[in-house]
Design an enzyme around this catalytic site. Sequence first.
Site, PDB file in Angstrom:
ATOM      1  N   ARG A  97     -26.176  -1.363 -61.551  1.00  0.00           N
ATOM      2  CA  ARG A  97     -27.431  -0.678 -61.874  1.00  0.00           C
ATOM      3  C   ARG A  97     -27.375   0.818 -61.629  1.00  0.00           C
ATOM      4  O   ARG A  97     -27.779   1.614 -62.474  1.00  0.00           O
ATOM      5  CB  ARG A  97     -28.576  -1.219 -61.006  1.00  0.00           C
ATOM      6  CG  ARG A  97     -29.431  -2.249 -61.653  1.00  0.00           C
ATOM      7  CD  ARG A  97     -29.986  -3.131 -60.558  1.00  0.00           C
ATOM      8  NE  ARG A  97     -28.881  -3.735 -59.843  1.00  0.00           N
ATOM      9  CZ  ARG A  97     -28.310  -4.865 -60.216  1.00  0.00           C
ATOM     10  NH1 ARG A  97     -28.768  -5.535 -61.216  1.00  0.00           N
ATOM     11  NH2 ARG A  97     -27.270  -5.348 -59.561  1.00  0.00           N
ATOM     12  N   THR A  98     -26.909   1.210 -60.452  1.00  0.00           N
ATOM     13  CA  THR A  98     -26.976   2.631 -60.093  1.00  0.00           C
ATOM     14  C   THR A  98     -26.137   3.453 -61.067  1.00  0.00           C
ATOM     15  O   THR A  98     -26.608   4.413 -61.670  1.00  0.00           O
ATOM     16  CB  THR A  98     -26.511   2.831 -58.634  1.00  0.00           C
ATOM     17  OG1 THR A  98     -27.321   2.001 -57.805  1.00  0.00           O
ATOM     18  CG2 THR A  98     -26.651   4.271 -58.194  1.00  0.00           C
ATOM     19  N   LYS A 126      -3.612   7.785 -54.306  1.00  0.00           N
ATOM     20  CA  LYS A 126      -2.338   8.488 -54.045  1.00  0.00           C
ATOM     21  C   LYS A 126      -2.448   9.356 -52.803  1.00  0.00           C
ATOM     22  O   LYS A 126      -1.608  10.205 -52.550  1.00  0.00           O
ATOM     23  CB  LYS A 126      -1.998   9.388 -55.235  1.00  0.00           C
ATOM     24  CG  LYS A 126      -1.797   8.685 -56.553  1.00  0.00           C
ATOM     25  CD  LYS A 126      -1.393   9.736 -57.585  1.00  0.00           C
ATOM     26  CE  LYS A 126      -1.416   9.191 -58.992  1.00  0.00           C
ATOM     27  NZ  LYS A 126      -1.296  10.278 -59.976  1.00  0.00           N
ATOM     28  N   ARG A 178     -20.693   7.717 -54.869  1.00  0.00           N
ATOM     29  CA  ARG A 178     -20.934   6.552 -53.992  1.00  0.00           C
ATOM     30  C   ARG A 178     -19.651   6.286 -53.231  1.00  0.00           C
ATOM     31  O   ARG A 178     -18.568   6.274 -53.822  1.00  0.00           O
ATOM     32  CB  ARG A 178     -21.327   5.321 -54.810  1.00  0.00           C
ATOM     33  CG  ARG A 178     -21.334   4.048 -53.974  1.00  0.00           C
ATOM     34  CD  ARG A 178     -21.869   2.849 -54.699  1.00  0.00           C
ATOM     35  NE  ARG A 178     -23.315   2.901 -54.825  1.00  0.00           N
ATOM     36  CZ  ARG A 178     -24.065   1.874 -55.222  1.00  0.00           C
ATOM     37  NH1 ARG A 178     -23.503   0.710 -55.513  1.00  0.00           N
ATOM     38  NH2 ARG A 178     -25.377   1.983 -55.318  1.00  0.00           N
ATOM     39  N   HIS A 234     -29.622   5.915 -49.679  1.00  0.00           N
ATOM     40  CA  HIS A 234     -29.578   5.720 -51.141  1.00  0.00           C
ATOM     41  C   HIS A 234     -30.876   6.351 -51.675  1.00  0.00           C
ATOM     42  O   HIS A 234     -31.811   5.649 -52.059  1.00  0.00           O
ATOM     43  CB  HIS A 234     -29.509   4.222 -51.434  1.00  0.00           C
ATOM     44  CG  HIS A 234     -29.105   3.858 -52.821  1.00  0.00           C
ATOM     45  ND1 HIS A 234     -29.113   4.759 -53.872  1.00  0.00           N
ATOM     46  CD2 HIS A 234     -28.686   2.674 -53.349  1.00  0.00           C
ATOM     47  CE1 HIS A 234     -28.709   4.137 -54.972  1.00  0.00           C
ATOM     48  NE2 HIS A 234     -28.442   2.883 -54.681  1.00  0.00           N
TER      49      HIS A 234
HETATM   50  C1  NCD Z   1     -27.914  -1.627 -53.367  1.00  0.00           C
HETATM   51  C2  NCD Z   1     -26.838  -0.748 -52.790  1.00  0.00           C
HETATM   52  O1  NCD Z   1     -25.774  -0.559 -53.386  1.00  0.00           O
HETATM   53  O2  NCD Z   1     -27.099  -0.223 -51.721  1.00  0.00           O
HETATM   54  N1  NCD Z   1     -27.842  -1.796 -54.731  1.00  0.00           N
HETATM   55  C3  NCD Z   1     -28.321  -0.814 -55.551  1.00  0.00           C
HETATM   56  O3  NCD Z   1     -27.840   0.291 -55.572  1.00  0.00           O
HETATM   57  N2  NCD Z   1     -29.372  -1.110 -56.327  1.00  0.00           N
HETATM   58  C4  NCD Z   1     -28.200  -2.850 -52.592  1.00  0.00           C
HETATM   59  C5  NCD Z   1     -27.105  -3.840 -52.318  1.00  0.00           C
HETATM   60  O4  NCD Z   1     -25.959  -3.667 -52.728  1.00  0.00           O
HETATM   61  O5  NCD Z   1     -27.413  -4.838 -51.680  1.00  0.00           O
END
Ligand code: NCD
Length: 321
Positions: free
Chosen positions: A58-59, A86, A107, A135
């Site tokens: 999703r993100t 590497k 991320r 987040h």
């Molecule tokens: C979450 C995350 O990655 O922190 N997912 C997201 O970005 N919607 C929650 C999760 O992974 O449980």
Amino acid sequence: MNLKNQHLLSIDQFSSLAEVEKIFKLARKLEAVYQRKEPSCLLQGKILANLFFEPSTRTRMSFTSAFQLLGGSVIDVTETNSSIMKGESLFDMGRTMSAYADVIVMRHPEVQALQEFVAAAQVPVINGGNGIGEHPTQALLDVYTLLKERGERNVEKIKPLTIAMVGDLKHGRTVHSLSKLLSLCGHITFKLISPKALKMPSSIVKLLVERGNRVVETESLNKGVEGVDVLYMTRIQEERFATKKAYQQFAGKYAIDLAFYKKYCSPHTIIMHPMPRNSRLAKPEISADLNDHPNLAIFRQAQNGVPIRMAVFCFSLQMSV
Ligand code: NCD
């Protein structure tokens, strides 16, 4: 909002609801672009670099969708195809990526990696999740969703609100950011439902209370959900545990289904989850028998990620809309 160098790294950058309102106002305007009613070439010629060193659906996809709908292009790096394999440092990666993109979403499994990367970056960086840290864009879309579900526009109108946050509150970065963002309202009741070993960090609980909110911590889901307006379920963050065994004591501990909802929740309780739901469990956090329930907001929540991330890009890149 103090978007230093236009980075969005933490909810701590927000000191008032007015700053949050500005993002929501822009997101509402950009809904027309999301719904394909108005084309946009606002970010034409701009490039987004997605740097994801942890799984994401999703993100990453909603950041991509948002950027492309505004006319920009997207380049991607994931852990398996990057030179980190590497031995490249995050500093070198940050400096180099700045030559290829106008904005970067990052991320990473380590909380501190973000700072190392940002120190080298010469373009705005948006935190797409830093380990067990934060987040921030998820929190923005969560509050935006909450307002929409309640038919409100003004964040102040969200109160009085009782929200239950359930599951792995220790490792869950979404609940860290969401609780901090909501705490700016004051007069919110947070029911923090988790096993003792997976409690919300005490520094966050302290902040919520200092800002004039009420915090109730409990292990009991049945008791905790009584009278809540919002039930925010989360996944036990398996990848953060040292061993499978350590994780397994908590796997499946909190799960709701239609029968539970009818028995313990108020008829108006909104059900949220940042997703993914763990469907490998015999009982996922939210059972599929709730899929068609009108109060299940999880798919609308995922959808709202697009206009919110469009708005965040506009702020980061200082575009006037
Ligand atoms: C979450 C995350 O990655 O922190 N997912 C997201 O970005 N919607 C929650 C999760 O992974 O449980």
